[in-house]
Design an enzyme around this catalytic site. Sequence first.
Site, PDB file in Angstrom:
ATOM      1  N   LYS A 196       0.845  -1.252  -0.023  1.00 56.02           N
ATOM      2  CA  LYS A 196      -0.022  -0.066  -0.086  1.00 56.02           C
ATOM      3  C   LYS A 196       0.882   1.218   0.122  1.00 56.02           C
ATOM      4  O   LYS A 196       0.620   2.038  -0.838  1.00 56.02           O
ATOM      5  CB  LYS A 196      -0.825   0.066   1.441  1.00 56.02           C
ATOM      6  CG  LYS A 196      -2.134  -0.815   1.195  1.00 56.02           C
ATOM      7  CD  LYS A 196      -2.757  -0.490   2.457  1.00 56.02           C
ATOM      8  CE  LYS A 196      -3.905  -1.569   2.734  1.00 56.02           C
ATOM      9  NZ  LYS A 196      -4.612  -1.252   4.097  1.00 56.02           N
ATOM     10  N   ARG A 201      -7.949   1.237  -5.012  1.00 54.79           N
ATOM     11  CA  ARG A 201      -7.387   2.335  -4.190  1.00 54.79           C
ATOM     12  C   ARG A 201      -7.507   3.745  -4.950  1.00 54.79           C
ATOM     13  O   ARG A 201      -7.568   4.758  -4.583  1.00 54.79           O
ATOM     14  CB  ARG A 201      -5.825   2.199  -4.027  1.00 54.79           C
ATOM     15  CG  ARG A 201      -5.301   2.841  -2.950  1.00 54.79           C
ATOM     16  CD  ARG A 201      -4.244   2.038  -2.352  1.00 54.79           C
ATOM     17  NE  ARG A 201      -4.587   0.953  -1.271  1.00 54.79           N
ATOM     18  CZ  ARG A 201      -4.568  -0.374  -1.739  1.00 54.79           C
ATOM     19  NH1 ARG A 201      -4.008  -0.935  -2.541  1.00 54.79           N
ATOM     20  NH2 ARG A 201      -5.227  -1.326  -0.756  1.00 54.79           N
ATOM     21  N   GLU A 219      -5.010  -2.032  16.629  1.00 59.68           N
ATOM     22  CA  GLU A 219      -5.857  -3.273  16.518  1.00 59.68           C
ATOM     23  C   GLU A 219      -7.196  -3.021  15.622  1.00 59.68           C
ATOM     24  O   GLU A 219      -7.894  -2.146  15.961  1.00 59.68           O
ATOM     25  CB  GLU A 219      -6.111  -3.791  17.810  1.00 59.68           C
ATOM     26  CG  GLU A 219      -6.085  -5.486  17.883  1.00 59.68           C
ATOM     27  CD  GLU A 219      -6.643  -5.851  19.466  1.00 59.68           C
ATOM     28  OE1 GLU A 219      -7.438  -6.618  19.092  1.00 59.68           O
ATOM     29  OE2 GLU A 219      -6.262  -5.138  20.217  1.00 59.68           O
ATOM     30  N   ASP A 266      -8.416   0.907   4.647  1.00 55.91           N
ATOM     31  CA  ASP A 266      -8.756  -0.365   5.249  1.00 55.91           C
ATOM     32  C   ASP A 266      -9.685  -1.084   3.669  1.00 55.91           C
ATOM     33  O   ASP A 266     -10.418  -0.602   3.097  1.00 55.91           O
ATOM     34  CB  ASP A 266      -9.815  -0.446   6.116  1.00 55.91           C
ATOM     35  CG  ASP A 266      -9.669  -1.889   6.703  1.00 55.91           C
ATOM     36  OD1 ASP A 266      -8.669  -2.166   7.307  1.00 55.91           O
ATOM     37  OD2 ASP A 266     -10.598  -2.585   6.883  1.00 55.91           O
TER      38      ASP A 266
HETATM   39  O1  LIG Z   1      -3.971  -1.997   8.063  1.00 51.99           O
HETATM   40  P1  LIG Z   1      -2.533  -1.638   7.336  1.00 51.99           P
HETATM   41  O2  LIG Z   1      -1.552  -1.505   8.173  1.00 51.99           O
HETATM   42  O3  LIG Z   1      -3.102  -0.777   6.261  1.00 51.99           O
HETATM   43  O4  LIG Z   1      -2.372  -2.832   6.249  1.00 51.99           O
HETATM   44  P2  LIG Z   1      -2.941  -4.330   6.017  1.00 51.99           P
HETATM   45  O5  LIG Z   1      -2.254  -4.945   5.239  1.00 51.99           O
HETATM   46  O6  LIG Z   1      -3.508  -4.850   7.506  1.00 51.99           O
HETATM   47  O7  LIG Z   1      -4.319  -3.702   5.574  1.00 51.99           O
HETATM   48  P3  LIG Z   1      -5.872  -3.980   5.629  1.00 51.99           P
HETATM   49  O8  LIG Z   1      -5.924  -4.211   7.016  1.00 51.99           O
HETATM   50  O9  LIG Z   1      -6.660  -2.857   4.962  1.00 51.99           O
HETATM   51  O10 LIG Z   1      -6.096  -5.225   5.224  1.00 51.99           O
HETATM   52  C1  LIG Z   1      -6.191  -5.181   3.409  1.00 51.99           C
HETATM   53  C2  LIG Z   1      -5.746  -6.567   2.965  1.00 51.99           C
HETATM   54  O11 LIG Z   1      -6.582  -6.712   1.666  1.00 51.99           O
HETATM   55  C3  LIG Z   1      -5.693  -7.147   0.694  1.00 51.99           C
HETATM   56  N1  LIG Z   1      -5.527  -6.185  -0.162  1.00 51.99           N
HETATM   57  C4  LIG Z   1      -5.896  -4.862   0.004  1.00 51.99           C
HETATM   58  N2  LIG Z   1      -5.742  -4.163  -1.176  1.00 51.99           N
HETATM   59  C5  LIG Z   1      -5.140  -4.982  -2.210  1.00 51.99           C
HETATM   60  C6  LIG Z   1      -4.357  -4.773  -3.193  1.00 51.99           C
HETATM   61  O12 LIG Z   1      -4.367  -3.267  -3.952  1.00 51.99           O
HETATM   62  N3  LIG Z   1      -3.820  -5.737  -3.868  1.00 51.99           N
HETATM   63  C7  LIG Z   1      -3.969  -6.970  -3.310  1.00 51.99           C
HETATM   64  N4  LIG Z   1      -4.326  -7.336  -2.181  1.00 51.99           N
HETATM   65  C8  LIG Z   1      -5.081  -6.233  -1.525  1.00 51.99           C
HETATM   66  C9  LIG Z   1      -4.212  -7.482   1.479  1.00 51.99           C
HETATM   67  O13 LIG Z   1      -4.341  -9.011   1.769  1.00 51.99           O
HETATM   68  C10 LIG Z   1      -4.355  -6.653   2.502  1.00 51.99           C
HETATM   69  O14 LIG Z   1      -3.298  -7.215   3.292  1.00 51.99           O
HETATM   70 MG   LIG Z   2      -4.676  -4.145   8.822  1.00 52.35          MG
END
Ligand SMILES: O=P(O)(O)OP(=O)(O)OP(=O)(O)OC[C@H]1O[C@@H](n2cnc3c(O)ncnc32)[C@H](O)[C@@H]1O
Ligand SMILES: [Mg+2]
Length: 448
Positions: A261, A430, A289, A318
């Site tokens: 991200k 995004r 969390e 998210d």
């Molecule tokens: O909360 P943060 O710290 O931002 O990081 P995270 O990886 O935990 O992020 P999320 O809680 O939003 O979970 C989103 C998940 O969804 C998936 N995901 C989100 N956007 C994506 C993308 O552009 N391409 C592939 N997978 C994606 C990926 O597995 C992410 O870990």
């Molecule tokens: Mg997360």
Amino acid sequence: MRHDGRDYNELRKVTIEKDVLKHPEGSVLISFGDTKVFCAATLEDRVPPFLRGLGTGWVTAEYSMLPRATNTRNRRESAKGKLTGRTMEIQRLIGRSLRSVVDLEKLGERSIIVDCDVIQADGGTRTASITGAFVALSLAIEKLIESGELTENPIKEHLAAVSVGVLPTKEVVLDLDYVEDSAAAVDMNLVMTESGEFVEIQGTGEESTFTAAELNQLLQVGDLGIKELIARQQEVLAPQSAGVEVGEDSVILIATGNKGKAKEFEAIFKEKGLAVKTLLDFPDVPEVEETGKTFTENALLKAETISKKFNCLVLADDSGLMVDALNGQPGVYSARYAGKLKSDAANNAKLMHELTDIPQSERTAKFHCTLAVAAPGKESLVVEGEVKGEILAIPRGDNGFGYDPLFLVPSLNKTMAELSGSEKNKISHRAQAIKALDNAWDEWYKGV
Ligand SMILES: O=P(O)(O)OP(=O)(O)OP(=O)(O)OC[C@H]1O[C@@H](n2cnc3c(O)ncnc32)[C@H](O)[C@@H]1O
Ligand SMILES: [Mg+2]
């Protein structure tokens, strides 16, 4: 020449470790050389009887030393049944010093008690206690700000304490250890604030006297020591107190610890002339969390928690994958689909497994992204974006992150991981959410 080889104006090795204890709202282990003190700050929702109903808070301290903190064992004061005069004097000094830099009205009707427990004494235990107690107090207050119980920080400025003295050789020195302290001709403790003002000066000629000129030298050397100690406190309390550059207009702080991200946001915001900082730049800030049940709840939670912590504008993302054949799963659980460790490979393996018997025509899915922007004193803004696709049985491509290798974009006949970064950033969920953010931004920024 000092017995441990230090320069006259040199502190011992000072370390301040924060959050060392599980229960207290703020805790540190501070060392000045071999002097080591645990400082634990406790928040209580009440004030002593003499302050009740006055709308003002209270800060106080207790001091004690473990029996074997010293060369020979000292009986516990609890076993003796009473505090010694020395203990009483020191704990009053610590409390008084802390109160000098706290606006008690802003603290509201609550108390903070800082317990300073010396686990090893080698001179300067009261000055180490005050310097550490200030950090423990700041950490406890940070908790109140994070939880929204306080909106304004009641701490007016930093506070630290150090010892100075005159050795039998007539040398004026900083931060005496036990060997120096026990032989010193003049022994002095200084408690000072960040702005260079004094809170307390305790100076004694030990079977000797000292001149005004020596006093001036002692104060000067002490002032330098205090400045160094305050810089050390600021490092430990950073980024909150040091602020870094996240407050600058050209920098946007994104509350994410996800490298994939972070990379996408950097590319997208670079085009807008904005530099991006993420939580990857602040490894000491613990992960928020994600206790929410929806993307919106989690995005708000991340943005608002970090905005309160840094006191600046923060964007959080998210996002997740929603697969129709799995009733929208993994959804908000996308990051931890295959368990707490958050492994992309394990998540993809689980997804392939869950869809084993599902024909391609029924493997429709979408990526969803919710963005939340939080700023001090403003109502947060929430926008969303989505992109539709299909889940493949076999991963393709090496770009992107997360579920990208399994997510086919039918109109391009490529997976997200087969697109270049800039191609993905044109069509992704995004990117859609950032477009929506662009549209809503001006009105939100002006308003509320
Ligand atoms: O909360 P943060 O710290 O931002 O990081 P995270 O990886 O935990 O992020 P999320 O809680 O939003 O979970 C989103 C998940 O969804 C998936 N995901 C989100 N956007 C994506 C993308 O552009 N391409 C592939 N997978 C994606 C990926 O597995 C992410 O870990
Ligand atoms: Mg997360």
